[in-house]
Design an enzyme around this catalytic site. Structure first.
Site, short mmCIF file in Angstrom:
data_model
loop_
_atom_site.label_atom_id
_atom_site.label_comp_id
_atom_site.label_asym_id
_atom_site.label_seq_id
_atom_site.Cartn_x
_atom_site.Cartn_y
_atom_site.Cartn_z
N SER A 145 0.80 -1.18 0.12
CA SER A 145 -0.05 0.06 0.11
C SER A 145 0.90 1.28 -0.03
O SER A 145 2.09 1.26 0.22
CB SER A 145 -0.65 -0.10 1.26
OG SER A 145 -1.56 1.19 1.49
N TYR A 158 -3.27 -0.82 10.17
CA TYR A 158 -3.27 -0.93 8.95
C TYR A 158 -1.81 -0.60 8.36
O TYR A 158 -1.29 -1.32 7.48
CB TYR A 158 -4.38 -0.09 8.14
CG TYR A 158 -4.34 -0.22 6.73
CD1 TYR A 158 -5.37 -1.37 6.24
CD2 TYR A 158 -3.72 0.47 5.71
CE1 TYR A 158 -5.22 -1.42 4.73
CE2 TYR A 158 -3.74 0.39 4.45
CZ TYR A 158 -4.56 -0.62 3.76
OH TYR A 158 -4.77 -0.77 2.55
#
Ligand code: NAP
Length: 253
Positions: A145, A158
């Site tokens: 990500s 996350y």
């Protein structure tokens, strides 16, 4: 040259294949010739992916599983091999982002995020690698990500998991590449999916993310097709341990 990207005869297991990035990656792999098995918790979306692939002449099957249930993952790996034989390609695309401020994160929500984003990719890969090793060829593709390398609000679990997945990818590469199994990650920029729907719903926030790319727009799911097939095929035989940012140059700026 086309033979380098041909996945005919390969079997791919794609977690999170019922929606968003995982679905698109499953469709790309099937279009390149692979039989695909998609996994997630909801049966309906998985079936939709399978039908779409089959309608295009591909082979697809679904495994319903909660990948956050880590002790069950060896059994999930067995189920993944049932429809078409042992997977040659594992794509770890299942994920959640609960977007909690630090003070709202609970032990349970922390563990839920890390289990799906970081622990499941390891335990699934470890369960599937022995069969790849026997055949001397395999591919692990993890999903990283922007948050592997950039901090964003309300995303500590996350971001921690996405940072970890890049290092896990390197460690997998170190352990398995000599046996013909490469491990790489794709780090998508900002793509419209169920996961990012709350952010895309804010047009100014979406425009701000687009402005931070070099290309000047957010991702389209089809932007992932080429990188996925490249990393899943013989075309990337000498590429391992890498994270490929498919982010329109977001992290280059
Ligand atoms: P998405 O459409 O919400 O896809 C996530 C998938 O993961 C869903 O199909 C979901 O299916 C599955 N999943 C979630 N928890 C699961 C569990 N416990 N067990 C099994 N499956 C589970 O979102 P997406 O954007 O495509 O996300 C895919 C991956 O890309 C994630 O790792 C995400 O972090 C990453 N990513 C996305 C972006 C972006 O801009 N969209 C950017 C960078 C990275 P069920 O709900 O049916 O289980």
């Amino acid at each position: 040259m086309a033979a380098l990207f041909d996945l005919t005869g390969r079997v791919a297991f794609v977690t999170g294949g019922g929606s968003g990035i995982g679905r698109r990656m499953a469709e790309a792999l099937a279009a390149a010739g692979a039989a695909v098995v998609v996994a997630g918790r909801r049966t309906g979306p998985l079936a939709e992916t399978a039908v779409t692939v089959q309608a295009s002449g591909g082979r697809a099957a679904a495994v319903t599983a909660d990948l956050g249930d880590l002790p069950s993952l060896d059994a999930v790996a067995v189920l993944a091999a049932e429809p078409f034989g042992p997977p040659d390609i594992l794509v770890n695309a299942a994920g959640i982002n609960l977007r909690q401020p630090a003070e709202d994160v609970t032990l349970e929500s922390w563990e839920q995020t890390v289990a799906v984003q970081l622990s499941a990719p390891f335990f699934l890969a470890r369960a599937l690698v022995p069969a790849m090793r026997e055949r001397g060829w395999g591919r692990v593709i993890n999903i990283a990500s922007l948050q592997s390398v950039r901090a964003m609000p309300n995303s500590m679990p996350y971001g921690a998991a996405k940072g970890g997945i890049c290092q896990l990818t390197r460690a997998m590469a170190e352990a398995w590449s000599r046996h013909g199994i490469t491990a790489n990650a794709i780090a998508p920029g900002f793509f419209p999916t169920e996961l990012t729907a709350p952010v895309f719903a804010d047009a100014s926030r979406a425009a701000e993310m687009a402005a931070r790319t070099a290309i000047g727009r957010n991702g389209r799911l089809e932007d992932l097709d080429g990188p996925t097939v490249f990393l899943a095929s013989r075309a990337s035989d000498y590429v391992t341990g890498q994270t490929l940012f498919v982010d329109g140059g977001f992290t280059a700026k």
